[in-house]
Design a protein around this motif. Structure first.
Motif, PDB file in Angstrom:
ATOM      1  N   ARG A  57      -3.469   6.923   5.966  1.00  0.00           N
ATOM      2  CA  ARG A  57      -3.887   6.632   4.596  1.00  0.00           C
ATOM      3  C   ARG A  57      -3.795   5.139   4.291  1.00  0.00           C
ATOM      4  NH1 ARG A  57      -0.932  10.371   0.502  1.00  0.00           N
ATOM      5  NH2 ARG A  57       0.751  10.349   2.037  1.00  0.00           N
TER       6      ARG A  57
ATOM      7  N   ARG B 248     -11.280   0.514   3.382  1.00  0.00           N
ATOM      8  CA  ARG B 248     -12.230   0.700   2.279  1.00  0.00           C
ATOM      9  C   ARG B 248     -12.629  -0.630   1.646  1.00  0.00           C
ATOM     10  NH1 ARG B 248     -11.996   4.610  -3.135  1.00  0.00           N
ATOM     11  NH2 ARG B 248     -14.091   4.000  -3.851  1.00  0.00           N
TER      12      ARG B 248
ATOM     13  N   VAL C 224       0.837  -1.204   0.000  1.00  0.00           N
ATOM     14  CA  VAL C 224       0.000   0.000   0.000  1.00  0.00           C
ATOM     15  C   VAL C 224       0.868   1.249   0.000  1.00  0.00           C
ATOM     16  CG1 VAL C 224      -1.821   1.264   1.185  1.00  0.00           C
ATOM     17  CG2 VAL C 224      -1.862  -1.239   1.171  1.00  0.00           C
TER      18      VAL C 224
ATOM     19  N   LEU D 270       0.821   4.348  -2.669  1.00  0.00           N
ATOM     20  CA  LEU D 270       0.661   5.740  -2.278  1.00  0.00           C
ATOM     21  C   LEU D 270       1.796   6.601  -2.817  1.00  0.00           C
ATOM     22  CD1 LEU D 270      -0.503   5.261   1.419  1.00  0.00           C
ATOM     23  CD2 LEU D 270      -1.892   6.146  -0.467  1.00  0.00           C
TER      24      LEU D 270
ATOM     25  N   ALA E 225      -7.482  -2.706  -3.101  1.00  0.00           N
ATOM     26  CA  ALA E 225      -7.042  -1.555  -2.313  1.00  0.00           C
ATOM     27  C   ALA E 225      -5.951  -0.774  -3.044  1.00  0.00           C
ATOM     28  CB  ALA E 225      -6.543  -2.013  -0.943  1.00  0.00           C
TER      29      ALA E 225
ATOM     30  N   ALA F 192      -7.027   2.858   3.253  1.00  0.00           N
ATOM     31  CA  ALA F 192      -7.026   2.037   2.029  1.00  0.00           C
ATOM     32  C   ALA F 192      -7.465   0.616   2.326  1.00  0.00           C
ATOM     33  CB  ALA F 192      -5.632   2.045   1.399  1.00  0.00           C
TER      34      ALA F 192
ATOM     35  N   VAL G 159      -6.283   3.294  -4.704  1.00  0.00           N
ATOM     36  CA  VAL G 159      -5.481   4.443  -4.273  1.00  0.00           C
ATOM     37  C   VAL G 159      -5.555   5.558  -5.315  1.00  0.00           C
ATOM     38  CG1 VAL G 159      -3.087   5.214  -3.942  1.00  0.00           C
ATOM     39  CG2 VAL G 159      -3.929   3.190  -2.736  1.00  0.00           C
TER      40      VAL G 159
END
Length: 230
Positions: free
Chosen positions: A129, A136, A109, A113, A161, A133, A165
């Motif tokens: 963040r 969600r 992740v 990002l 995920a 992610a 982003v």
């Protein structure tokens, strides 16, 4: 074009429509004359056996494979390949963007990002963040979990995920039922249904769409493949 999903939340994403979509490869038709229509914030299950062209259909819907015939409309309009690629995103897809088994969930992740954040905001609120992610997509795993240790449905959700982003309008997921027993397939479709309601249109490819009944619009590819071979 928007719709109201169950629960009254406005849907995001873009409607996607294909008419007579066909892809031809060096050995002939991969699939032929596929029609589908998914509303904004909707979920569709593209079902077919291995070799029926499911992955190629996803790539064509995302502007990553040129069709031999037919049209794709996003939000009711034809768009160029560059715009299609900007407005769509791929989950984990074998041979295209597989997870690195040696990296953790957090590292995957964080890397996604980094690709989206500007240099000044790269580290600002990083942990929050990463957490958002994962929340969600309803992926409840320790961030230090290695990708190699994820269950198949967890790998699908992590791929989703990472794709989200970039805030795409259309999310394309491949082989979502691979190696999963029926009851876990059904639970994954529930999560994908909820995810679509959070503001993205989803088209997901699978072997068997029965566990998605009542949760997703089913688009069978078996007939398209049979027609292609005639």
């Amino acid at each position: 074009m928007t719709s109201e999903p169950t629960g009254g939340r406005p849907a995001g994403g873009l409607a996607v429509e294909a008419r007579g979509l066909s892809v031809r490869g060096p050995r002939g038709w991969v699939f032929r004359d596929v029609d589908l229509e998914v509303p904004a914030g909707g979920l569709a299950a593209v079902a077919g056996a291995a070799g029926s062209g499911r992955t190629c259909l996803l790539l064509a819907l995302g502007g990553r494979m040129k069709p031999a015939a037919g049209t794709v409309l996003l939000g009711g309009r034809r768009r160029g390949p560059d715009e299609m690629r900007r407005r769509t995103a791929l989950g984990v897809m074998a041979g295209v963007n597989e997870l690195d088994p040696a990296l953790t969930v957090r590292e995957h992740v964080s890397e996604a990002l980094d690709l989206r954040a500007g240099p000044l905001s790269r580290w600002r609120g990083r942990e929050a963040r990463i957490r958002r992610a994962l929340e969600r997509v309803d992926l409840d795993v320790a961030p230090r979990t290695l990708a190699a240790d994820l269950a198949p449905e967890q790998a699908v959700l992590l791929g989703a995920a990472l794709a989200l982003v970039g805030e795409p309008d259309l999310l394309l997921l491949d082989d979502v039922d691979e190696s999963l027993p029926v009851e876990r397939q059904r639970e994954l479709w529930r999560r994908l249904h909820a995810l679509a309601g959070s503001g993205v249109t989803i088209v997901a490819a699978c072997h068997d769409a029965a566990p998605a009944e009542g949760l997703a619009q089913v688009v069978p590819l078996a007939r398209a493949r049979e027609e292609a071979l005639r």
